[in-house]
Enzyme design. Structure first.
Site, mmCIF file in Angstrom:
data_model
loop_
_atom_site.group_PDB
_atom_site.id
_atom_site.type_symbol
_atom_site.label_atom_id
_atom_site.label_comp_id
_atom_site.label_asym_id
_atom_site.label_seq_id
_atom_site.Cartn_x
_atom_site.Cartn_y
_atom_site.Cartn_z
ATOM 1 N N GLY A 46 3.212 -0.208 -4.552
ATOM 2 C CA GLY A 46 4.227 -1.520 -4.827
ATOM 3 C C GLY A 46 2.228 -2.514 -5.602
ATOM 4 O O GLY A 46 1.729 -2.581 -5.285
ATOM 5 N N GLN A 51 -1.073 -10.240 -8.672
ATOM 6 C CA GLN A 51 -1.630 -9.501 -8.647
ATOM 7 C C GLN A 51 -2.274 -9.218 -10.588
ATOM 8 O O GLN A 51 -3.408 -8.042 -10.472
ATOM 9 C CB GLN A 51 -1.717 -7.993 -7.889
ATOM 10 C CG GLN A 51 -1.629 -7.803 -6.108
ATOM 11 C CD GLN A 51 -1.358 -7.026 -5.430
ATOM 12 O OE1 GLN A 51 0.024 -6.196 -5.920
ATOM 13 N NE2 GLN A 51 -2.578 -6.160 -5.031
ATOM 14 N N CYS A 89 -4.810 -1.604 -0.742
ATOM 15 C CA CYS A 89 -3.873 -2.718 -1.329
ATOM 16 C C CYS A 89 -5.205 -2.692 -2.701
ATOM 17 O O CYS A 89 -6.030 -2.782 -2.518
ATOM 18 C CB CYS A 89 -4.190 -4.537 -1.189
ATOM 19 S SG CYS A 89 -3.892 -5.614 -2.355
ATOM 20 N N LEU A 90 -4.184 -2.607 -3.821
ATOM 21 C CA LEU A 90 -5.023 -1.765 -5.342
ATOM 22 C C LEU A 90 -5.880 -3.344 -5.474
ATOM 23 O O LEU A 90 -6.705 -3.530 -6.265
ATOM 24 C CB LEU A 90 -4.195 -2.363 -6.264
ATOM 25 C CG LEU A 90 -3.176 -1.002 -5.950
ATOM 26 C CD1 LEU A 90 -1.678 -1.138 -7.430
ATOM 27 C CD2 LEU A 90 -3.563 0.503 -6.618
ATOM 28 N N HIS A 131 4.454 -6.310 2.903
ATOM 29 C CA HIS A 131 2.837 -6.235 2.452
ATOM 30 C C HIS A 131 3.070 -7.099 0.223
ATOM 31 O O HIS A 131 2.232 -8.001 0.829
ATOM 32 C CB HIS A 131 2.130 -5.082 2.060
ATOM 33 C CG HIS A 131 1.187 -5.038 1.008
ATOM 34 N ND1 HIS A 131 -0.341 -4.349 1.869
ATOM 35 C CD2 HIS A 131 0.763 -5.540 0.026
ATOM 36 C CE1 HIS A 131 -1.853 -4.995 0.856
ATOM 37 N NE2 HIS A 131 -0.245 -5.455 -0.426
ATOM 38 N N GLU A 132 3.995 -7.108 -0.163
ATOM 39 C CA GLU A 132 4.032 -7.291 -1.785
ATOM 40 C C GLU A 132 5.024 -8.992 -1.428
ATOM 41 O O GLU A 132 4.197 -9.522 -1.543
ATOM 42 C CB GLU A 132 5.499 -6.540 -2.024
ATOM 43 C CG GLU A 132 4.259 -4.960 -2.717
ATOM 44 C CD GLU A 132 3.619 -4.926 -2.982
ATOM 45 O OE1 GLU A 132 2.489 -5.681 -3.214
ATOM 46 O OE2 GLU A 132 3.152 -4.006 -3.294
ATOM 47 N N HIS A 135 2.003 -11.167 -0.778
ATOM 48 C CA HIS A 135 1.730 -11.487 -2.283
ATOM 49 C C HIS A 135 1.806 -12.572 -2.899
ATOM 50 O O HIS A 135 1.300 -13.536 -3.028
ATOM 51 C CB HIS A 135 1.150 -10.390 -2.619
ATOM 52 C CG HIS A 135 0.127 -9.573 -3.096
ATOM 53 N ND1 HIS A 135 -0.973 -9.565 -2.770
ATOM 54 C CD2 HIS A 135 0.646 -8.199 -2.617
ATOM 55 C CE1 HIS A 135 -1.945 -8.828 -2.745
ATOM 56 N NE2 HIS A 135 -0.955 -8.184 -2.522
HETATM 57 ZN ZN ZN Z 1 -1.638 -5.607 -2.465
#
Ligand code: ZN
Length: 161
Positions: A46, A51, A89-90, A131-132, A135
């Protein structure tokens, strides 16, 4: 399409609230394409627009590698159950931590043609949606971790015994 630079923890853009998308434009279509490229390149499941430095309410998710999903202006309308598991998380490379999330969520959103849609997800998909969407509110999972944030290398060692 192109790979965009993934913003990392400490970058203030990750702590800002995102704005709703009011109309689909070529710029946003390009952004969505780039978000998928960037997510797949980084082996993520995701990615949210902040991000890659864009404060718009857009997320892309693909938990299987075969189910690309674009959620515009998403909103969770139902959630139940509970799951606790490792999350990463990226934007927080090399780290993971245990987070408790609902086991099932239902969300409403607009697709890339600005049509109203609805999705229900369980387990990993429910976790990815939560999670997304966090953000988009400027929230990172690291603030919800139970216990310590761990290095992925430590976790691998643990799994390998
Ligand atoms: Zn993330």
């Amino acid at each position: 399409m192109a790979i965009r630079n993934i913003r990392e923890i400490g970058d203030p853009v990750l702590n800002k609230k995102c704005k709703e998308v009011t109309e689909m434009t070529q710029r946003i279509r390009d952004l969505i394409g780039d978000m998928f490229d960037t997510m797949y390149e980084a082996n993520g499941v995701g990615l949210a627009a902040p991000q890659v430095g864009i404060l718009k309410r857009i997320v892309v998710i693909d938990t299987t590698g075969e189910d690309p999903l674009v959620l515009i202006n998403p909103r969770i309308v139902e959630s139940d159950g509970e799951q606790t598991g490792l999350e990463g998380c990226l934007s927080v490379p090399g780290k993971s931590g245990n987070v408790t999330r609902p086991n099932h969520v239902k969300a409403v959103y607009l697709d890339e043609n600005m049509n109203e849609c609805e999705i229900e997800g369980e387990e990993l998909l429910a976790r990815a949606i939560c999670h997304e969407l966090d953000h988009l509110e400027g929230e990172l999972y690291v603030d919800k971790v139970e216990g310590n944030l761990m290095d992925n290398s430590e976790i691998q060692e643990t799994e390998e015994g």
